[in-house]
Design a protein around this motif. Structure first.
Motif, short mmCIF file in Angstrom:
data_model
loop_
_atom_site.label_atom_id
_atom_site.label_comp_id
_atom_site.label_asym_id
_atom_site.label_seq_id
_atom_site.Cartn_x
_atom_site.Cartn_y
_atom_site.Cartn_z
N GLU A 42 -30.69 -8.30 -63.65
CA GLU A 42 -31.04 -6.88 -63.68
C GLU A 42 -30.25 -6.05 -64.78
O GLU A 42 -30.71 -4.81 -65.20
N PHE A 43 -29.18 -6.54 -65.16
CA PHE A 43 -28.31 -5.94 -65.98
C PHE A 43 -28.37 -6.34 -67.50
O PHE A 43 -28.94 -7.40 -67.66
N ASP A 44 -27.75 -5.54 -68.58
CA ASP A 44 -27.92 -5.89 -69.84
C ASP A 44 -27.20 -7.53 -69.87
O ASP A 44 -25.92 -7.81 -69.16
N PHE A 51 -21.47 -9.93 -63.06
CA PHE A 51 -22.30 -9.67 -62.05
C PHE A 51 -22.46 -11.01 -61.43
O PHE A 51 -22.54 -11.15 -60.11
N SER A 129 -21.67 -0.11 -60.16
CA SER A 129 -22.89 -0.75 -60.55
C SER A 129 -23.52 -1.52 -59.34
O SER A 129 -24.87 -1.61 -59.12
N GLN A 133 -27.02 -0.81 -57.76
CA GLN A 133 -28.13 -1.69 -57.67
C GLN A 133 -28.65 -2.12 -56.40
O GLN A 133 -29.81 -2.20 -56.04
#
Length: 345
Positions: A42-44, A51, A129, A133
């Motif tokens: 879901e992150f860049d 992550f 983060s 999330q």
């Protein structure tokens, strides 16, 4: 339910002290593991590896297990329970990232900690983060559940703040310490148990009883962790030990020893906490055992476990109720083994 229609490659099994309890829930736990890993995507793309590193860590997944057992014991597992399990485990992982920064820990779950690999700046942002999330996933659930999770996170963080403020504070009382661990650790065991029942529209009395069971279990687990920090083996435990001592964190066995110890003991304890581990550390370990402090600590932890087990009395008889009792009994067994292993000191 269509939730298991997933073509992802199954995650390899991992050692688990609750193996007998998890075997019948392996499909659910496998899906939860995969969904936790999916959150990294879901992150860049530039930060996905950070992550993945955290989310792939092989913990015991106690909190997801508690979600599933509480769900089955209060009506059955539905899709929302699986997402609740993902949420509580991600929040737990976020707290571990932040804990390792506060404690200066170099190892977590058998691997270099995030802070030792990338520094505290990235670790702080990574933990933040993960919290964010987790709450994003939580938005799949009923607004009342979202609010309860958010409130729970506030309680956990407040407990951490209180503990940090009381580092090196020799006026800390036992009841203050117990309040702190009920907030920072017990709360993350209360949430999966109580909210799992609420997702099944269980009665308030049943939901809250399960929540109190979880909080008592978590408080006992924290005391067990306190003892591991003093007497555990890093290779077996899989994380940096002695961080409580080096960071001035007054754990229950240290508090007991300081409160009942001689002036020599108190001077030595304070010196070690202020100057770090010294040649007197083995003396502290010996005192903790010989002065009956380890046994006293064990009894406090066991009292929490017994208190939690009594909270399950209102639940109807079922295999799941027995499994929840088994979780407490397994932790009690590990506590007893740790205490008995020190008898030769």
């Amino acid at each position: 339910m269509t939730i298991f229609k997933n073509n992802a490659k199954p995650i390899a099994s991992k050692p688990d002290i609750f193996h007998n309890l998890t075997s019948q829930l392996k499909d659910y736990l496998g899906w939860i593991d995969r969904e936790i890993l999916n959150q990294a995507e879901e992150f860049d793309a530039g930060v996905v590896p950070f992550f993945r590193y955290v989310l792939e860590s092989e913990g015991k997944r106690i909190r997801p297990l508690l979600v599933l057992l509480s769900a089955k014991g209060s009506g059955g597992i539905i899709e929302d329970h699986l997402y609740l399990a993902v949420v509580v485990e991600m929040i737990h992982l976020a707290t571990l990232v932040h804990d390792d920064i506060l404690d200066g820990a170099s190892m977590r779950r058998g691997l270099p900690s995030v802070t030792s690999r990338w520094g505290s700046e990235i670790s702080v942002l990574l933990g933040d983060s993960l919290f964010a999330q987790a709450l994003k996933v939580c938005c799949r659930l009923h607004p009342d559940i979202i609010k309860s999770v958010a409130n729970g996170v506030c309680v956990v963080c407040s407990g951490e703040i209180l503990q940090t403020r009381r580092r090196f504070d020799w006026n800390l009382l036992e009841e203050e310490y117990l309040k702190i661990i009920q907030m920072k650790t017990g709360e993350l065991f209360r949430i999966p148990c109580e909210l799992a029942a609420r997702l099944n529209s269980a009665s308030q009395s049943i939901s809250e009883a399960l929540g109190r069971y979880g909080q008592a279990l978590g408080s006992s687990y924290q005391i067990y962790d306190d003892c591991l920090d003093l007497f555990g083996n890093e290779e077996n435990v899989g994380k940096t030990l002695g961080t409580d001592l080096g960071g001035g964190k007054l754990t229950l066995p240290i508090l007991y020893l300081y409160q009942q110890g001689s002036e020599e003991m108190k001077r030595t304890i304070v010196e070690i906490f202020e100057n770090g581990v010294s040649e007197d550390w083995e003396k502290i370990q010996l005192w903790i055992v010989k002065e009956g402090v380890l046994q006293k600590t064990f009894q406090t932890a066991m009292n929490f476990l017994e208190q939690g087990k009594k909270e399950l009395d209102p639940l109807p008889e079922s295999d799941e109720k027995e499994y929840l009792l088994d979780v407490s009994n397994i932790l009690g067994k590990h506590l007893a083994e740790l205490v008995n292993a020190q008898s030769a000191l």
